[in-house]
Write an enzyme that holds these catalytic residues in place. Structure first.
Site, PDB file in Angstrom:
ATOM      1  N   SER A 240       0.853  -1.199   0.000  1.00  0.00           N
ATOM      2  CA  SER A 240       0.000   0.000   0.000  1.00  0.00           C
ATOM      3  C   SER A 240       0.885   1.244   0.000  1.00  0.00           C
ATOM      4  CB  SER A 240      -0.903   0.005   1.229  1.00  0.00           C
ATOM      5  OG  SER A 240      -0.137   0.367   2.366  1.00  0.00           O
ATOM      6  N   LYS A 241       0.233   2.384   0.006  1.00  0.00           N
ATOM      7  CA  LYS A 241       0.942   3.663  -0.039  1.00  0.00           C
ATOM      8  C   LYS A 241       2.012   3.779   1.052  1.00  0.00           C
ATOM      9  CE  LYS A 241      -1.312   7.112  -2.679  1.00  0.00           C
ATOM     10  NZ  LYS A 241      -1.080   6.273  -3.872  1.00  0.00           N
ATOM     11  N   ARG A 242       1.760   3.107   2.177  1.00  0.00           N
ATOM     12  CA  ARG A 242       2.736   3.157   3.274  1.00  0.00           C
ATOM     13  C   ARG A 242       4.117   2.700   2.812  1.00  0.00           C
ATOM     14  NH1 ARG A 242       1.873  -0.942   6.546  1.00  0.00           N
ATOM     15  NH2 ARG A 242       0.131  -1.715   5.323  1.00  0.00           N
ATOM     16  N   HIS A 243       4.136   1.841   1.813  1.00  0.00           N
ATOM     17  CA  HIS A 243       5.415   1.291   1.362  1.00  0.00           C
ATOM     18  C   HIS A 243       6.079   2.132   0.278  1.00  0.00           C
ATOM     19  CE1 HIS A 243       3.100  -2.321   2.813  1.00  0.00           C
ATOM     20  NE2 HIS A 243       4.177  -2.355   3.564  1.00  0.00           N
ATOM     21  N   GLY A 244       5.563   3.322   0.026  1.00  0.00           N
ATOM     22  CA  GLY A 244       6.143   4.167  -1.024  1.00  0.00           C
ATOM     23  C   GLY A 244       5.225   4.167  -2.228  1.00  0.00           C
TER      24      GLY A 244
END
Ligand code: GLU
Length: 464
Positions: A240-244
């Site tokens: 997800s966005k958390r991972h870049g």
């Protein structure tokens, strides 16, 4: 039979890593088998679908060079077809009208949860005598699913996955406003488009038994199914966005090559021996769904950068330079001297893993004034270092032909005379010329910069 596969994104977001991988596996499979690759836009969620997202998905597909053979086909343009198919099931007694209100269903759901039961439609309207609803009556249409037996998904990647029919709800196939639902439209489309292999993410596996039952009810042979393992972030949670960056276009903007992205995506869940680096042609040759694993794969940006660097190494110096120019321009650099620019950028080509990185580490060549990294400055632009630079200014000024070789001769002579180590000469030069202590061979850097720039930078460093 020629194989026909499809990629069916919903335009409710950009093309993300998972979607791109699904598209790629469909694409490679179609090319390998000499089949057709169809693009279908699942745009029935009118609240969340936008034209911008659709455009961005198509752009991502084009960037990754996944040319489709048919489509885009829009679900919104096929409403009449779905309605006709809903009617067909109604007429055959394989679907029924459900008059339960949303409030009623919600109350039952809450109760089930409270009592620790799995929320499920209780079949209240299932056996009502079929009739035409009055104009005031709102009703949805439900599929009359079998209540006994087992539905088995024969999955190419996962093997057989069984579902108890009694666990599956009487699925709503058309809402009270008449719009058909996801599982129904997918089946009608896949039937009409004569899809032979449904290749999609593992997150759809629970939809598949419902879709299989719909195929059977509509009297259509089943396609083959292949559910691709999920993609996790390094923390083993769904990517997800958390991972870049999750959007493919962002990787384009960061200076990755489409061939490298393809190569990397293909290896997410699929392997071919130990081979890591593939051209597109090699991927098409080697790809097979049988070699897609079951376990989730991990998206690793460092690995992607490495794959990119391997693809960059195959490019000519000219192409490396041309692809780096936009990233230099982003940094406010305009390269006037192409010959010098090519030399400068390619001197760093082994170190830059993306075009953005390559631009970043090459900027020093093109700036009038470079900034010194404070630590490097403290360590090497001390009295001793500055003295070295002063001597070099004098000696280098005398060189007519400012070539690697002639510069090297000056250094060698100085080492002989002073007994200094190469490092003690080179590092102050590096800091003075590049701002840091890491650069390509120092003679090469100097020759590329040219005599005037080198002497100016040395003088500025001495004065710093
Ligand atoms: N539109 C669905 C999605 O974006 C894909 C449906 C399918 O492949 O069957 O997840």
């Amino acid at each position: 039979m020629t194989c026909r596969v499809r990629f069916a994104p919903s335009p409710t977001g950009n093309l993300h890593i998972g979607g791109a991988r699904t598209a790629l596996f469909n694409y490679l499979f179609a090319r390998k088998k000499g089949g057709k690759f169809i693009l279908r836009i699942e745009d029935t969620d009118i609240e969340r679908s936008t034209k911008e997202f659709e455009k961005s998905i198509l752009e991502g597909m084009r960037w990754l060079e996944m040319e489709w053979d048919e489509g885009p086909i829009y679900q919104m343009q096929r409403m009449d077809r779905y309605k006709a198919k809903v009617q067909e099931l109604l007429d055959a007694g394989k679907a029924y009208r459900c008059y339960c209100t949303a409030q009623e269903l919600e109350a039952k759901r809450q109760l089930a949860m409270k009592e620790g039961r799995k929320p499920k439609y209780d079949g209240k309207c299932r056996d009502l005598e079929p009739r035409n609803p009055s104009t005031q009556e709102r009703c949805s249409i439900r599929f009359k699913a079998p209540t006994e037996g087992t539905t088995v998904v024969h999955d190419i990647c996962r093997g057989d996955v069984s579902f108890e029919n009694k666990e599956l709800d009487d699925l709503i196939i058309a809402r009270s406003d008449g719009t058909p639902t996801y599982n129904f439209t997918v089946v009608v489309d896949d039937m009409d488009m004569q899809i032979t292999h449904v290749i999609r993410g593992d997150d759809h596996i629970n939809n598949t038994p419902r879709q299989i039952l719909l195929y059977e009810a509509l009297g259509f042979p089943l396609p083959q199914f292949a559910h691709l393992p999920m993609i996790f972030g390094p923390d083993k949670k769904k990517l997800s966005k958390r991972h870049g960056a999750v959007s493919v276009i962002e990787y384009q903007e960061q200076g990755f090559l489409p061939s490298a992205m393809q190569n990397y995506l293909a290896r997410l869940g699929w392997a071919h021996g130990d081979q890591e680096i593939f051209t597109k042609e090699e991927l098409i040759q080697a790809f097979d769904l049988e070699q897609v694993g079951k376990s989730p794969s991990v998206f690793d940006i460092e690995k992607l950068k490495w794959v990119n660097s391997q693809h960059m190494l195959k490019l000519s110096n000219d192409e490396i330079f041309d692809r780096t120019v936009p990233f230099l321009e982003k940094r406010g650099i305009k390269v006037n001297d192409r010959t010098m620019g090519i030399k400068a950028v390619t001197s760093e080509r082994e170190r830059g893993r993306t075009f953005d990185e390559l631009a970043e580490i090459s900027t020093f060549y093109f700036r009038d004034v470079i900034e010194f990294d404070p630590k490097s400055k403290d360590k090497w632009l001390n009295d001793e270092g500055k003295k070295t630079l002063s001597v070099l200014v004098e000696r280098l000024s005398g060189i007519e032909d400012f070539s690697d070789h002639n510069i090297g001769e000056v250094f060698k002579k100085l080492i002989e005379e002073t007994g200094k180590k190469m490092l003690d000469l080179a590092q102050p030069c590096r800091v003075a010329l590049t701002g840091t202590t890491v650069s390509p061979g120092i003679y090469e850097v100097m020759a590329i910069l040219g005599k005037d720039a080198v002497l100016n930078r040395f003088k500025r460093a001495i004065a710093a």
